[in-house]
Scaffold this motif. Structure first.
Motif, PDB file in Angstrom:
ATOM      1  N   ARG A  91       0.836  -1.210   0.000  1.00  0.00           N
ATOM      2  CA  ARG A  91       0.000   0.000   0.000  1.00  0.00           C
ATOM      3  C   ARG A  91       0.866   1.253   0.000  1.00  0.00           C
ATOM      4  NH1 ARG A  91      -2.208   3.648   3.567  1.00  0.00           N
ATOM      5  NH2 ARG A  91      -4.292   4.398   2.993  1.00  0.00           N
ATOM      6  N   ASP A  92       1.859   1.280   0.856  1.00  0.00           N
ATOM      7  CA  ASP A  92       2.724   2.462   0.969  1.00  0.00           C
ATOM      8  C   ASP A  92       3.448   2.743  -0.348  1.00  0.00           C
ATOM      9  OD1 ASP A  92       1.950   2.699   3.594  1.00  0.00           O
ATOM     10  OD2 ASP A  92       3.765   1.766   4.427  1.00  0.00           O
ATOM     11  N   GLU A  93       3.819   1.692  -1.057  1.00  0.00           N
ATOM     12  CA  GLU A  93       4.532   1.864  -2.326  1.00  0.00           C
ATOM     13  C   GLU A  93       3.644   2.560  -3.365  1.00  0.00           C
ATOM     14  OE1 GLU A  93       6.775  -0.884  -5.736  1.00  0.00           O
ATOM     15  OE2 GLU A  93       6.047  -1.800  -3.870  1.00  0.00           O
ATOM     16  N   VAL A  94       2.376   2.163  -3.423  1.00  0.00           N
ATOM     17  CA  VAL A  94       1.466   2.784  -4.386  1.00  0.00           C
ATOM     18  C   VAL A  94       1.162   4.225  -3.995  1.00  0.00           C
ATOM     19  CG1 VAL A  94      -0.845   2.689  -5.418  1.00  0.00           C
ATOM     20  CG2 VAL A  94       0.433   0.574  -5.024  1.00  0.00           C
ATOM     21  N   ILE A  95       0.946   4.461  -2.701  1.00  0.00           N
ATOM     22  CA  ILE A  95       0.654   5.821  -2.244  1.00  0.00           C
ATOM     23  C   ILE A  95       1.810   6.769  -2.589  1.00  0.00           C
ATOM     24  CG2 ILE A  95       0.418   7.254  -0.173  1.00  0.00           C
ATOM     25  CD1 ILE A  95      -1.363   5.101   0.994  1.00  0.00           C
ATOM     26  N   ALA A  96       3.024   6.304  -2.406  1.00  0.00           N
ATOM     27  CA  ALA A  96       4.196   7.138  -2.701  1.00  0.00           C
ATOM     28  C   ALA A  96       4.350   7.390  -4.197  1.00  0.00           C
ATOM     29  CB  ALA A  96       5.451   6.463  -2.154  1.00  0.00           C
ATOM     30  N   ASP A  97       3.743   6.537  -5.019  1.00  0.00           N
ATOM     31  CA  ASP A  97       3.920   6.615  -6.472  1.00  0.00           C
ATOM     32  C   ASP A  97       2.747   7.288  -7.193  1.00  0.00           C
ATOM     33  OD1 ASP A  97       5.481   5.889  -8.839  1.00  0.00           O
ATOM     34  OD2 ASP A  97       3.838   4.502  -9.285  1.00  0.00           O
ATOM     35  N   ARG A  98       1.663   7.626  -6.448  1.00  0.00           N
ATOM     36  CA  ARG A  98       0.517   8.281  -7.089  1.00  0.00           C
ATOM     37  C   ARG A  98       0.945   9.608  -7.708  1.00  0.00           C
ATOM     38  NH1 ARG A  98      -3.719   8.133  -2.137  1.00  0.00           N
ATOM     39  NH2 ARG A  98      -2.048   9.501  -1.384  1.00  0.00           N
ATOM     40  N   GLY A  99       0.355   9.937  -8.850  1.00  0.00           N
ATOM     41  CA  GLY A  99       0.759  11.186  -9.477  1.00  0.00           C
ATOM     42  C   GLY A  99      -0.117  11.572 -10.643  1.00  0.00           C
ATOM     43  N   GLU A 100       0.422  12.373 -11.522  1.00  0.00           N
ATOM     44  CA  GLU A 100      -0.339  12.956 -12.621  1.00  0.00           C
ATOM     45  C   GLU A 100      -0.940  11.909 -13.550  1.00  0.00           C
ATOM     46  OE1 GLU A 100      -2.424  15.411 -14.765  1.00  0.00           O
ATOM     47  OE2 GLU A 100      -1.384  15.960 -12.901  1.00  0.00           O
ATOM     48  N   LYS A 101      -0.230  10.796 -13.736  1.00  0.00           N
ATOM     49  CA  LYS A 101      -0.757   9.741 -14.603  1.00  0.00           C
ATOM     50  C   LYS A 101      -2.079   9.204 -14.064  1.00  0.00           C
ATOM     51  CE  LYS A 101       0.502   5.336 -16.759  1.00  0.00           C
ATOM     52  NZ  LYS A 101       1.559   4.281 -16.892  1.00  0.00           N
ATOM     53  N   ASP A 102      -2.157   9.037 -12.760  1.00  0.00           N
ATOM     54  CA  ASP A 102      -3.396   8.555 -12.140  1.00  0.00           C
ATOM     55  C   ASP A 102      -4.497   9.610 -12.241  1.00  0.00           C
ATOM     56  OD1 ASP A 102      -2.276   6.013 -10.984  1.00  0.00           O
ATOM     57  OD2 ASP A 102      -1.010   7.457  -9.946  1.00  0.00           O
ATOM     58  N   ALA A 103      -4.145  10.874 -11.988  1.00  0.00           N
ATOM     59  CA  ALA A 103      -5.121  11.959 -12.074  1.00  0.00           C
ATOM     60  C   ALA A 103      -5.667  12.083 -13.493  1.00  0.00           C
ATOM     61  CB  ALA A 103      -4.483  13.271 -11.627  1.00  0.00           C
ATOM     62  N   ALA A 104      -4.773  11.949 -14.485  1.00  0.00           N
ATOM     63  CA  ALA A 104      -5.199  12.036 -15.879  1.00  0.00           C
ATOM     64  C   ALA A 104      -6.165  10.903 -16.220  1.00  0.00           C
ATOM     65  CB  ALA A 104      -3.982  11.991 -16.797  1.00  0.00           C
ATOM     66  N   TYR A 105      -5.943   9.736 -15.608  1.00  0.00           N
ATOM     67  CA  TYR A 105      -6.810   8.582 -15.867  1.00  0.00           C
ATOM     68  C   TYR A 105      -8.251   8.874 -15.452  1.00  0.00           C
ATOM     69  CZ  TYR A 105      -9.138   4.111 -15.171  1.00  0.00           C
ATOM     70  OH  TYR A 105     -10.066   3.095 -15.190  1.00  0.00           O
ATOM     71  N   ILE A 106      -8.463   9.303 -14.224  1.00  0.00           N
ATOM     72  CA  ILE A 106      -9.834   9.487 -13.757  1.00  0.00           C
ATOM     73  C   ILE A 106     -10.507  10.655 -14.480  1.00  0.00           C
ATOM     74  CG2 ILE A 106      -9.219  10.990 -11.790  1.00  0.00           C
ATOM     75  CD1 ILE A 106     -12.050   8.317 -11.991  1.00  0.00           C
ATOM     76  N   ARG A 107      -9.756  11.694 -14.806  1.00  0.00           N
ATOM     77  CA  ARG A 107     -10.340  12.815 -15.562  1.00  0.00           C
ATOM     78  C   ARG A 107     -10.762  12.358 -16.958  1.00  0.00           C
ATOM     79  NH1 ARG A 107      -5.983  16.228 -12.933  1.00  0.00           N
ATOM     80  NH2 ARG A 107      -7.100  17.414 -11.320  1.00  0.00           N
ATOM     81  N   LYS A 108      -9.963  11.506 -17.572  1.00  0.00           N
ATOM     82  CA  LYS A 108     -10.282  10.975 -18.899  1.00  0.00           C
ATOM     83  C   LYS A 108     -11.539  10.106 -18.842  1.00  0.00           C
ATOM     84  CE  LYS A 108      -8.292   8.240 -22.681  1.00  0.00           C
ATOM     85  NZ  LYS A 108      -7.084   7.466 -23.137  1.00  0.00           N
ATOM     86  N   VAL A 109     -11.648   9.287 -17.796  1.00  0.00           N
ATOM     87  CA  VAL A 109     -12.816   8.411 -17.653  1.00  0.00           C
ATOM     88  C   VAL A 109     -14.087   9.238 -17.444  1.00  0.00           C
ATOM     89  CG1 VAL A 109     -13.912   6.669 -16.197  1.00  0.00           C
ATOM     90  CG2 VAL A 109     -11.504   6.435 -16.812  1.00  0.00           C
ATOM     91  N   ILE A 110     -14.019  10.248 -16.592  1.00  0.00           N
ATOM     92  CA  ILE A 110     -15.184  11.102 -16.349  1.00  0.00           C
ATOM     93  C   ILE A 110     -15.611  11.806 -17.632  1.00  0.00           C
ATOM     94  CG2 ILE A 110     -15.988  13.176 -15.151  1.00  0.00           C
ATOM     95  CD1 ILE A 110     -14.208  12.311 -12.781  1.00  0.00           C
TER      96      ILE A 110
END
Length: 372
Positions: free
Chosen positions: A26-45
């Motif tokens: 869990r900690d590894e993913v939290i530390a790696d969250r970033g613009e790529k993830d944000a772009a994903y959800i904005r694209k889906v919406i």
């Protein structure tokens, strides 16, 4: 509650070590969250909104059968996207780290008759805390089904395949009902409770808003296509309800998934909580399209371990989680959607019948199960 505990071979030290290894994932993913993830959800919406708008535009001409079919299919997919990959996951707080007030669990409202704040309480706080604990988790059997052989059987349970099918067809209303804990609040005493009345009014307002949007405004805008658009919207809601019900059933009800007694979680440690999520959930295997249309709840095990991680990261997390199942000699329950649906429904039918060989239970356990 199986006769043989599938985790009995684990020591207390191993369970806590398992918890630490899962924390590290869990900690590894939290530390790696970033613009790529944000772009994903904005694209889906964005894609969901465009699809819904285009589908409703096509339905303006739904008196032509091809337009009805295309518009209905598109609207069905748009509603599934709204509820599964977008609404469910945003309301879990998976995207709160973006600090975008428009995509945040405290501000998001979805295309659903259950108000977001009530759903978050019953789902995020209760279901994810008490996963598959009989009498504590309303998502387990939705309060209308027998879910384990050790629960006392009553003739009422003969009808649970029918109750479950009706619930599937009108699933969003079923969710609203158990978000309200309607079963225990129907008594005259509880109906007068100010808090319950306030929550019931909120549900009533949300239902009126959804009905007005789906069954009055959009059909009226279709003019001569009023009735075909009305039928198309009803069909899209039906498809969305049947799909989401199937996905959720596959996540917690197939054969091989464990259920738990309330007393079993007393003094539960972090490692034990993780272990319960692992044993109380099941996955759906399939293509990227299947994972997307389930809101990545096809990775139900990973979702229950890490409900606040971005859903687009569950596929990579699943590889590491499955390796831990193998390391600790635990069964990773997964299978294609048809197999999991069949398994879940077979269990619904099996538990609607009395046990062939009634089990002998301690009096205190009997009282607990009957109360559940």
């Amino acid at each position: 509650m199986t006769a043989i505990d599938p985790t009995a071979h684990l020591t207390a030290e191993q369970i806590e070590e398992l918890g630490r290894e899962l924390d590290a994932i869990r900690d590894e993913v939290i530390a790696d969250r970033g613009e790529k993830d944000a772009a994903y959800i904005r694209k889906v919406i964005s894609a969901q909104r465009k699809l819904e708008l285009a589908s409703r535009g096509v339905l303006l001409f739904s008196f032509f059968p091809p337009a009805w079919l295309i518009g209905t299919a598109g609207l069905s997919v748009a509603k599934i996207m709204d509820n599964m990959e977008i609404g469910h996951n945003i309301l879990h707080g998976q995207w709160d780290w973006m600090r975008d007030p428009k995509i945040h669990s405290t501000t998001w409202e979805w295309d659903h008759v259950s108000p977001a704040d009530q759903w978050k309480h019953s789902h995020n706080e209760l279901h994810h805390t008490y996963t598959n604990v009989i009498g504590k988790d309303n998502d387990l059997g939705y309060g209308i089904m027998r879910v384990d052989e050790d629960q006392e059987w009553h003739p009422f349970h003969l009808g649970q395949p029918l109750w479950n099918f009706v619930n599937a067809c009108f699933f969003e209303y079923g969710i609203a009902a158990y978000d309200l804990e309607l079963g225990k609040n129907l008594s005259k005493h509880h109906r007068k409770d100010p808090e319950f009345r306030a929550r019931a009014r909120a549900v009533g307002r949300k239902i009126r808003k959804q009905v007005l949007k789906d069954y009055v405004i959009h059909p009226l805008l279709s003019g001569p296509s009023f009735l075909p658009t009305l039928a198309a919207t009803f069909t899209a809601n039906l498809v969305r309800n049947l799909w989401s019900h199937s996905v959720i059933m596959c996540g917690h009800f197939p054969e091989g998934v464990q259920v738990f007694e309330r007393r079993s979680i007393e003094g539960e440690t972090r490692g034990q909580w993780y272990l319960r999520q692992m044993m109380g959930s099941a996955n759906i295997s399939g293509s990227k399209a299947v994972h997307f249309m389930t809101g990545n709840l096809s990775h139900q095990i990973e979702h229950h371990l890490f409900p606040d991680l971005p859903s687009n990261r569950y596929a990579e997390v699943a590889v590491k989680v499955r390796a831990l199942f193998e390391k600790y000699e635990l069964e990773y329950v997964t299978g294609p959607l048809p197999k999991q649906v069949f398994s879940a429904w077979r269990k619904v039918f099996r538990l609607s019948l009395p046990n062939r060989r009634p089990k002998v239970r301690a009096p205190e356990r009997e009282k607990e199960l009957v109360a559940a």
